[in-house]
Design a protein around this motif. Structure first.
Motif, PDB file in Angstrom:
ATOM      1  N   PRO A 186       0.829  -1.203   0.000  1.00 11.68           N
ATOM      2  CA  PRO A 186       0.000   0.000   0.000  1.00 11.68           C
ATOM      3  C   PRO A 186       0.870   1.262   0.000  1.00 11.68           C
ATOM      4  O   PRO A 186       1.999   1.249   0.509  1.00 11.68           O
ATOM      5  CB  PRO A 186      -0.778  -0.090   1.312  1.00 11.68           C
ATOM      6  CG  PRO A 186      -0.531  -1.421   1.867  1.00 11.68           C
ATOM      7  CD  PRO A 186       0.678  -1.995   1.222  1.00 11.68           C
ATOM      8  N   GLU A 187       0.298   2.305  -0.556  1.00 16.23           N
ATOM      9  CA  GLU A 187       0.993   3.601  -0.657  1.00 16.23           C
ATOM     10  C   GLU A 187       1.545   4.061   0.707  1.00 16.23           C
ATOM     11  O   GLU A 187       2.687   4.501   0.808  1.00 16.23           O
ATOM     12  CB  GLU A 187      -0.024   4.631  -1.157  1.00 16.23           C
ATOM     13  CG  GLU A 187       0.574   5.924  -1.583  1.00 16.23           C
ATOM     14  CD  GLU A 187       0.552   6.089  -3.100  1.00 16.23           C
ATOM     15  OE1 GLU A 187       0.002   5.220  -3.795  1.00 16.23           O
ATOM     16  OE2 GLU A 187       1.096   7.096  -3.557  1.00 16.23           O
ATOM     17  N   LEU A 245       0.957  -8.882   5.283  1.00 12.39           N
ATOM     18  CA  LEU A 245       1.351  -7.569   5.806  1.00 12.39           C
ATOM     19  C   LEU A 245       1.647  -6.543   4.719  1.00 12.39           C
ATOM     20  O   LEU A 245       1.767  -5.354   4.999  1.00 12.39           O
ATOM     21  CB  LEU A 245       2.576  -7.726   6.716  1.00 12.39           C
ATOM     22  CG  LEU A 245       2.278  -8.349   8.082  1.00 12.39           C
ATOM     23  CD1 LEU A 245       3.561  -8.814   8.753  1.00 12.39           C
ATOM     24  CD2 LEU A 245       1.550  -7.339   8.966  1.00 12.39           C
ATOM     25  N   GLY A 246       1.805  -7.005   3.489  1.00  8.79           N
ATOM     26  CA  GLY A 246       1.995  -6.079   2.369  1.00  8.79           C
ATOM     27  C   GLY A 246       3.273  -5.258   2.448  1.00  8.79           C
ATOM     28  O   GLY A 246       3.323  -4.106   2.008  1.00  8.79           O
ATOM     29  N   ALA A 281       1.930  -0.836   8.186  1.00  8.21           N
ATOM     30  CA  ALA A 281       1.031  -1.939   7.787  1.00  8.21           C
ATOM     31  C   ALA A 281       0.138  -2.344   8.953  1.00  8.21           C
ATOM     32  O   ALA A 281      -1.067  -2.584   8.778  1.00  8.21           O
ATOM     33  CB  ALA A 281       1.849  -3.130   7.306  1.00  8.21           C
ATOM     34  N   LEU A 282       0.720  -2.424  10.147  1.00  2.68           N
ATOM     35  CA  LEU A 282      -0.090  -2.781  11.324  1.00  2.68           C
ATOM     36  C   LEU A 282      -1.165  -1.721  11.556  1.00  2.68           C
ATOM     37  O   LEU A 282      -2.321  -2.048  11.840  1.00  2.68           O
ATOM     38  CB  LEU A 282       0.801  -2.918  12.565  1.00  2.68           C
ATOM     39  CG  LEU A 282       1.765  -4.110  12.565  1.00  2.68           C
ATOM     40  CD1 LEU A 282       2.709  -4.029  13.765  1.00  2.68           C
ATOM     41  CD2 LEU A 282       1.009  -5.443  12.589  1.00  2.68           C
ATOM     42  N   ASP A 283      -0.782  -0.444  11.390  1.00  7.71           N
ATOM     43  CA  ASP A 283      -1.773   0.627  11.584  1.00  7.71           C
ATOM     44  C   ASP A 283      -2.931   0.466  10.599  1.00  7.71           C
ATOM     45  O   ASP A 283      -4.100   0.639  10.969  1.00  7.71           O
ATOM     46  CB  ASP A 283      -1.120   2.007  11.388  1.00  7.71           C
ATOM     47  CG  ASP A 283      -0.208   2.363  12.561  1.00  7.71           C
ATOM     48  OD1 ASP A 283      -0.326   1.723  13.628  1.00  7.71           O
ATOM     49  OD2 ASP A 283       0.636   3.270  12.394  1.00  7.71           O
ATOM     50  N   LEU A 329      -4.538 -12.014  -1.213  1.00  3.76           N
ATOM     51  CA  LEU A 329      -4.213 -11.701   0.179  1.00  3.76           C
ATOM     52  C   LEU A 329      -3.487 -10.370   0.276  1.00  3.76           C
ATOM     53  O   LEU A 329      -2.888  -9.896  -0.678  1.00  3.76           O
ATOM     54  CB  LEU A 329      -3.374 -12.806   0.826  1.00  3.76           C
ATOM     55  CG  LEU A 329      -1.898 -12.932   0.510  1.00  3.76           C
ATOM     56  CD1 LEU A 329      -1.213 -13.728   1.611  1.00  3.76           C
ATOM     57  CD2 LEU A 329      -1.706 -13.648  -0.805  1.00  3.76           C
ATOM     58  N   GLY A 330      -3.605  -9.827   1.475  1.00  5.17           N
ATOM     59  CA  GLY A 330      -2.950  -8.551   1.733  1.00  5.17           C
ATOM     60  C   GLY A 330      -3.899  -7.410   1.445  1.00  5.17           C
ATOM     61  O   GLY A 330      -5.114  -7.525   1.611  1.00  5.17           O
TER      62      GLY A 330
END
Ligand SMILES: Cc1ncc(COP(=O)(O)O)c(C=O)c1O
Length: 401
Positions: free
Chosen positions: A21-22, A203-204, A262-264, A351-352
């Motif tokens: 993700p960005e 987790l991307g 990623a966790l956020d 996924l992700g």
């Protein structure tokens, strides 16, 4: 020189590495920093603590290695077991095969349960091995939660129930590389002793982190296990944790910032919503496959994976051609069939950080590709089946309600 990628974007639908993700890309786009500074633990402690939430564990200690899933395997094994220790493990696809190969090369005594590729772990075989093990010679049961090569999800709670029913003290080590953060995983509830994943799946993140959680029983086992370990030694980490969430060597601070981001994102969406989204996407993909008149590699629905769908192709078609045409013509990346299922299976990773419309685009690409390679598919059939399911099941985006 970089090759010209074509117009638009690549549709990355391999089952890892996944789309970054960005916000995660922005988070790791930064310079190096002092990993021994008094400020560093603000980041490091937050990820060491919060990564445990996606494993659903409060009791475990997490270790975040500059590594990959393969390194996380090695960390799990060498910290808890000694050479010659008997391990039960199930070989039911390429990743369980590779983990078993690693166990054998590390000189563990692996009692391999071979299962059909497309089936889940043979729990009957586990029962009979435990039943006849009065001396508790079995030191660990190692299982891949989600076998990425065949699209099979194993029932870890059932494995725990079997171990408990024999009051067997063997450790339970679980590979959650293509499940944790996407498919429901309950480390504490299932009393998983060691669970692990890698950064480039749910987790991307870029590839480069192996993430391991070890519960108190596993940490206790580590005190007496005799396997040689250096880079992956949990004791070194624990020593540095006591000094304040530092690493025994240089961590990739950029990847830790990426992990934080990623966790956020996962917590903002809500872990349970993330799991539901994966279920929705998995179900939509399976409905598309059915509409195309094709079969899954997964033999029984109870093993269907919500992160990867492995699709069987008719004997006159080579699945490798599907993957090639999809990439060359539609800029769509699908997973190839591996080892025993090479040529027979192609895989759609879902996924992700991927959403409904992205999936529909990929399914449209698969349909067109199927037609290109001579499979008689009605264009739109799979997309319609998937869209019908997604239209009914997709909730409003939480932040936009
Ligand atoms: C289930 C599973 N385990 C382990 C691995 C190995 O991880 P890595 O390639 O990050 O070393 C993979 C890779 O795809 C996987 O899917």
């Amino acid at each position: 020189m970089e090759y010209y990628p074509g117009p638009g974007r690549n549709h990355l639908f391999v089952p890892g590495p996944t789309n970054i993700p960005e916000k995660v890309q922005q988070a790791f786009n930064r310079g190096n920093e002092d990993h021994r500074s008094p400020a560093f633990p603000k980041l490091s402690k937050s990820v060491i603590d919060d990564v445990k939430r996606i494993f659903k564990t409060r009791t475990s200690t997490s270790f975040i290695f500059p590594s990959t899933g393969t390194g996380a395997w090695e960390s799990a094994l060498t910290n808890t077991l000694s050479p010659g220790d008997r391990i039960i493990s199930f070989r039911l696809g390429q990743f369980s095969l590779l983990w078993i190969d690693q166990m054998q090369r590390l000189n563990f005594n692996v009692d391999v349960v071979d299962c059909e590729w497309g089936a889940g772990a043979d729990l009957g075989a586990l029962k009979s091995k435990l039943a006849s093990d009065n001396s508790h010679s079995i030191k660990a049961v190692c299982i891949v939660h989600n076998e990425t090569s065949t699209g099979v999800t194993n029932d870890i709670s059932a494995v725990r129930a079997i171990l408990d029913s024999y009051c067997h003290p063997a450790l339970l080590l679980v590979d959650g590389v293509s499940s944790i953060g996407a498919i429901d995983f309950r480390m504490d509830e299932w009393k998983v002793d060691v669970a692990l994943t890698g950064s480039q799946k749910a987790l991307g993140l870029p590839t480069g982190l192996g993430i391991v959680c070890a519960n108190p029983k596993a940490l206790e086992a580590a005190k007496t296990s005799k396997s040689v370990r250096v880079f992956f030694d949990w004791a070194d980490y624990q020593k540095f944790y006591k000094m304040g969430s530092y690493w025994p060597y240089t961590p990739s601070s950029q990847l830790l910032y990426a992990l934080r981001a990623a966790l956020d994102l996962i917590f903002e969406e809500g872990l349970e919503n993330v799991i539901k989204r994966h279920n929705r996407l998995g179900q939509a993909t399976r409905l598309a496959v059915e509409a195309w008149g094709l079969k899954l590699c997964t033999i029984k629905p109870e093993w269907n994976s919500d992160t990867v769908t492995a699709v069987l192709v008719p004997p006159h078609i080579n699945s490798g051609d599907i993957v090639k045409v999809a990439w060359k013509k539609y800029n769509l990346s699908l997973g190839v069939g591996l080892n025993k299922v090479a040529g027979k299976v192609f895989r759609i990773g879902h996924l992700g950080f991927v959403n409904e419309l992205q999936l529909l685009g990929a399914l449209a690409g698969v349909e067109m590709t199927l037609k290109d390679v001579g499979y008689p598919v009605r264009l739109g059939s799979g997309v319609a089946a998937a869209a019908t399911h997604l239209q009914k099941s997709t909730p409003l985006i939480a932040s936009r309600i």
